[in-house]
Enzyme design. Structure first.
Site, short mmCIF file in Angstrom:
data_model
loop_
_atom_site.label_atom_id
_atom_site.label_comp_id
_atom_site.label_asym_id
_atom_site.label_seq_id
_atom_site.Cartn_x
_atom_site.Cartn_y
_atom_site.Cartn_z
N GLY A 23 0.76 -1.22 0.09
CA GLY A 23 0.03 0.00 0.09
C GLY A 23 1.09 1.25 -0.13
N ALA A 25 1.99 3.25 -2.26
CA ALA A 25 1.82 4.38 -2.97
C ALA A 25 0.70 5.29 -2.31
CB ALA A 25 1.45 4.23 -4.34
N GLY A 29 1.35 4.84 3.70
CA GLY A 29 2.52 4.25 3.23
C GLY A 29 3.45 5.06 2.68
N ARG A 105 -14.45 3.92 11.31
CA ARG A 105 -13.31 2.81 11.09
C ARG A 105 -14.03 1.64 10.88
NH1 ARG A 105 -11.20 6.31 15.47
NH2 ARG A 105 -9.37 7.11 14.65
N THR A 136 -4.02 -0.86 8.58
CA THR A 136 -5.17 -0.58 8.09
C THR A 136 -6.27 -0.76 8.93
OG1 THR A 136 -3.96 -1.75 5.95
CG2 THR A 136 -6.41 -1.78 6.07
N ASN A 137 -7.29 -0.02 8.82
CA ASN A 137 -8.19 -0.11 9.84
C ASN A 137 -9.32 -0.93 9.30
OD1 ASN A 137 -7.86 1.79 12.09
ND2 ASN A 137 -7.89 3.69 10.72
N ARG A 168 -1.30 12.06 19.87
CA ARG A 168 -2.43 12.95 19.80
C ARG A 168 -2.77 13.41 21.16
NH1 ARG A 168 -5.72 9.93 15.05
NH2 ARG A 168 -4.71 10.84 13.40
N HIS A 192 -8.61 0.73 18.84
CA HIS A 192 -8.57 2.14 18.36
C HIS A 192 -9.81 2.57 17.82
CE1 HIS A 192 -6.38 5.27 15.88
NE2 HIS A 192 -6.92 4.70 14.72
P1 A3D Z 1 -4.73 5.46 0.64
O1 A3D Z 1 -3.86 6.68 0.41
O2 A3D Z 1 -5.95 5.35 -0.14
O3 A3D Z 1 -3.74 4.42 0.54
C1 A3D Z 1 -4.14 2.84 0.29
C2 A3D Z 1 -3.34 2.35 -0.55
O4 A3D Z 1 -3.52 0.96 -0.67
C3 A3D Z 1 -3.57 2.97 -2.15
O5 A3D Z 1 -2.43 3.25 -2.71
C4 A3D Z 1 -4.08 1.45 -2.77
O6 A3D Z 1 -3.79 1.49 -4.23
C5 A3D Z 1 -3.47 0.45 -2.02
N1 A3D Z 1 -3.97 -0.94 -1.96
C6 A3D Z 1 -5.36 -1.12 -2.13
N2 A3D Z 1 -5.57 -2.56 -2.09
C7 A3D Z 1 -4.44 -3.01 -2.22
C8 A3D Z 1 -4.11 -4.30 -2.58
N3 A3D Z 1 -4.80 -5.22 -2.35
N4 A3D Z 1 -2.73 -4.75 -2.28
C9 A3D Z 1 -1.65 -3.67 -2.39
N5 A3D Z 1 -2.30 -2.20 -2.29
C10 A3D Z 1 -3.25 -1.86 -2.27
O7 A3D Z 1 -5.20 5.42 2.13
P2 A3D Z 1 -4.31 5.82 3.48
O8 A3D Z 1 -2.97 5.64 3.24
O9 A3D Z 1 -4.43 7.19 4.01
O10 A3D Z 1 -4.79 4.68 4.45
C11 A3D Z 1 -4.34 3.37 4.37
C12 A3D Z 1 -5.29 2.62 5.61
O11 A3D Z 1 -4.53 3.17 6.89
C13 A3D Z 1 -6.68 2.97 5.81
O12 A3D Z 1 -7.21 1.89 6.15
C14 A3D Z 1 -6.58 3.83 6.86
O13 A3D Z 1 -7.91 3.99 7.61
C15 A3D Z 1 -5.53 3.32 7.62
N6 A3D Z 1 -4.98 4.34 8.84
C16 A3D Z 1 -4.78 3.90 10.08
C17 A3D Z 1 -4.12 4.46 10.84
C18 A3D Z 1 -4.09 4.13 12.36
O14 A3D Z 1 -3.54 4.65 13.16
C19 A3D Z 1 -4.44 2.72 12.67
C20 A3D Z 1 -4.03 5.73 10.54
C21 A3D Z 1 -4.20 6.52 9.43
C22 A3D Z 1 -4.69 5.64 8.38
#
Ligand code: A3D
Length: 331
Positions: A23, A25, A29, A105, A136-137, A168, A192
């Site tokens: 993930g 990109a 990530g 979430r 991931t959430n 936070r 969380h």
């Molecule tokens: P986003 O910028 O959309 O990035 C997610 C990435 O995952 C995208 O680049 C997608 O192309 C890629 N992706 C989707 N499916 C697949 C797959 N099968 N294989 C490989 N890559 C894939 O989202 P984000 O970076 O903002 O958030 C990512 C996740 O982290 C989400 O579920 C958020 O809710 C979570 N998150 C958790 C926290 C915690 O503190 C736990 C904080 C912030 C975000």
């Protein structure tokens, strides 16, 4: 990867670490990749879907080029091929849908379980000796999925959320007390989300309990701001936050790769044998942990006030409801 070099009469053997971000990109990530690369502790592979391969490679090049300015030499590559994840010491999972304004979430449970199941199968196949940090959430439920699908031992699957929540909480407390965030220590337990449990009796400014410095109302205000912080940021930004999450991930990675044995609030699969948590088992939940070269080295016991213990139990019960909805649990 092993590099051998000579410095005078000393022989140096330097083990270069490898971290992969699935993930990579995405927002969280790529923020984590930059923070890991700039510490110069590992080469980093950013893996994302085939349809965004160009974007992933572009982001990897961008991060490499930043190294010329910041002076780090970590090699950063972009890919959609799991072969490139082989031999990773740590694999971070940030793939999946983030929430949008108005979503909780938990709304992501079903869709992200599918994604995390497929990714876990690939990690088991291509990086069977790695340690995994899942982001991931909904994080605690997704942590459970990774545990069950990979079958990795508890020490090697850890969820990042508490480090962000504590960051936070420290920020809000520092503004209220008017002291540096660096001097504030807190612990957050539980799931969380709305039922996270900031432990007031374990929160201090350099060992001075915060109840010496704030009234009950002021402490409660900081707790409520912490609980709603993720949702508030999602409203303001339009998607979930990524800068503090990326930094939090990199701190956990450093503690593992450099065997720092630092203490984090983090999500782990409870076995029922951890001291002080009332025998909670077979559910992933946030507790204070030590992270070192083996991954999860230890869950630290904490003596909770009866009120905090009540809240912790309610938080666990809420997480168990979520776990019970998972396909991997229902079988
Ligand atoms: P986003 O910028 O959309 O990035 C997610 C990435 O995952 C995208 O680049 C997608 O192309 C890629 N992706 C989707 N499916 C697949 C797959 N099968 N294989 C490989 N890559 C894939 O989202 P984000 O970076 O903002 O958030 C990512 C996740 O982290 C989400 O579920 C958020 O809710 C979570 N998150 C958790 C926290 C915690 O503190 C736990 C904080 C912030 C975000």
């Amino acid at each position: 990867m092993t590099y051998t070099g000579r410095l005078g009469h000393l022989s140096l053997i330097y083990m270069k670490h490898k971290v992969s971000v699935i993930g990579g990109a995405g927002n969280v990530g790529s923020s984590a990749v930059l923070e890991i690369a700039r510490r110069d502790i590992a080469d980093v592979v950013m893996l994302d879907l085939e349809v965004v391969r160009e974007k992933t490679m572009g982001k990897a090049n961008d991060t490499s080029q930043a190294g010329s300015i910041l002076g780090y030499s970590s090699v950063v590559t972009g890919t959609s091929d799991y072969e490139d994840v082989k031999d990773s010491d740590v694999v971070i999972i940030t793939a999946g849908l983030p929430r949008k304004p108005g979503m909780s979430r938990d709304d992501l449970l079903e869709i992200n379980e599918k994604i995390i199941t497929e990714i876990s199968e690939n990690i088991r196949k291509y990086a069977p000796d790695s340690k995994i940090i899942i982001v991931t959430n909904p994080i605690d439920a997704m942590n459970y999925v990774v545990h069950k699908v990979t079958g990795f031992p508890n020490e090697r699957v850890i969820g990042m959320a508490g480090e962000l929540d504590t960051a936070r909480f420290r920020d809000f407390l520092s503004k209220k007390i008017n002291v540096s965030r660096k001097d504030i220590d807190v612990t957050i337990l539980g799931t969380h989300g709305d039922q996270m449990v900031p432990v007031l009796e374990a929160s201090s400014v350099r060992g001075i309990g915060i109840s010496n410095l704030l009234s009950d109302e002021e402490m409660e205000e900081c707790v409520q701001k912490t609980v709603s912080a993720g949702g508030d940021l999602t409203k303001m930004i339009g998607t979930s936050a990524w800068i503090a999450p990326g930094v939090a991930i990199s701190e956990m990675v450093a503690s593992i790769l450099l065997d720092q044995k630092r203490v984090f609030s983090a999500s782990v699969l409870m076995t029922g044998n951890e001291e002080g948590y009332g025998g909670v088992r077979d559910v992933c939940i946030g507790v204070p942990v030590v992270l070192g070269k083996n991954g999860l080295e230890r869950v630290l016991p904490i003596r909770m006030n009866p009120g905090t213990m009540e809240k912790f139990k309610a938080s666990v019960a809420k997480e168990i409801e979520k776990r019970d909805k998972l396909k991997v649990f229902k079988g």
